[in-house]
Design an enzyme around this catalytic site. Structure first.
Site, PDB file in Angstrom:
ATOM      1  N   SER A  62     -36.438 -48.442  72.638  1.00  0.00           N
ATOM      2  CA  SER A  62     -36.411 -47.057  73.112  1.00  0.00           C
ATOM      3  C   SER A  62     -35.429 -46.263  72.274  1.00  0.00           C
ATOM      4  O   SER A  62     -34.411 -46.813  71.812  1.00  0.00           O
ATOM      5  CB  SER A  62     -35.977 -47.010  74.580  1.00  0.00           C
ATOM      6  N   TYR A  85     -30.115 -49.203  81.078  1.00  0.00           N
ATOM      7  CA  TYR A  85     -31.387 -49.334  80.363  1.00  0.00           C
ATOM      8  C   TYR A  85     -31.170 -49.188  78.860  1.00  0.00           C
ATOM      9  O   TYR A  85     -31.687 -49.987  78.063  1.00  0.00           O
ATOM     10  CB  TYR A  85     -32.366 -48.274  80.864  1.00  0.00           C
TER      11      TYR A  85
END
Length: 254
Positions: free
Chosen positions: A149, A163
């Site tokens: 990501s 995350y």
């Protein structure tokens, strides 16, 4: 078709019932891959993806796996080899974000689960895949693609720092394994999506997040899942035969 089956690449995709995983599955099926698709729930969605892939000529093994259970994760590669005789590719796609919010508001239990799914399960799967693929262990080589990501490099303040941390760990997995196992025929790469239109945002409590973030993206829109799938397909193709340790950022200019 049957005579071609032994020569077809066999790729495992985790988290393939929806979103990026489903798009990658359908793209690879169209590109001639046989597939092992894992899902945690949403069985009807997973079955629909499998049917779409089979319609493109792919043989498909569908496995229900909770990747937070590392013993279950460890069984995926052996199941794939038992079904198809080989594994040539692994896409570590499955992941969870945790709730969107400030760092001090997060639960350590949620972060522990997040790291089991986003980091420990990919370690387990990648170890098993590389042990099968590596030419010094009798394998024929292969490729691993980690779905990371853009948050891994921004840190995602006020959003989901744990995350982001987990995805930074996944980037390190790519860097380390690409160097260690490049000499034995295994390429490892990363695709780092930016904000992409998937259900993961709803699961994190912000279903409209992609459109809310669009004004801050240079291309002024979120990504679409097929745009991520294209990058994964490239890395698994012969066109990427000299590409390893790379991070392809598909983030609209961010």
């Amino acid at each position: 078709m049957q005579s071609d089956a032994p020569r077809r690449p066999v790729t495992i995709i985790t988290g393939a019932s929806r979103g990026i995983g489903a798009a990658v599955a359908e793209r690879l099926a169209a590109d001639g891959h046989d597939l092992v698709l894992t899902y945690r729930d949403r069985e009807s969605d997973a079955a629909e993806v499998a049917r779409a892939c089979e319609a493109s000529g792919a043989r498909v093994l569908l496995l229900r796996v909770d990747l937070a259970d590392l013993d279950a994760a460890a069984a995926v590669v052996p199941a794939a080899v038992e079904r198809f005789g080989t594994v040539t590719g692994l896409v570590n796609n499955a992941g969870i974000t945790g709730r969107i919010g400030g760092f001090l508001d997060g639960s350590i239990d949620e972060s522990e689960l997040l790291f089991r799914v986003n980091v420990l399960a990919p370690i387990v799967l990648t170890r098993a895949a590389i042990a099968h693929m590596a030419t010094d262990r009798g394998g024929a080589g292969g490729c691993v693609v980690n779905i990371s990501s853009g948050a891994a490099t921004t840190g995602a303040p006020n959003t989901y720092i744990p995350y982001a941390m987990s995805k930074a760990a996944l980037n390190a997995l790519t860097t380390g394994t690409s160097k260690e196992f490049g000499p034995v025929g295994v390429r490892v790469n990363t695709v780092s999506p930016g904000t992409t239109r998937t259900e993961i945002h709803a699961a994190a409590g912000r279903p409209n997040a992609p459109d809310e973030r669009a004004p801050g993206i240079p291309m002024r829109r979120p990504g679409e899942v097929h745009e991520i799938a294209g990058a994964v397909a490239y890395l698994l193709s012969a066109d990427a035969s000299y590409t390893s340790g790379a991070d392809i950022r598909v983030a609209g200019g961010n």
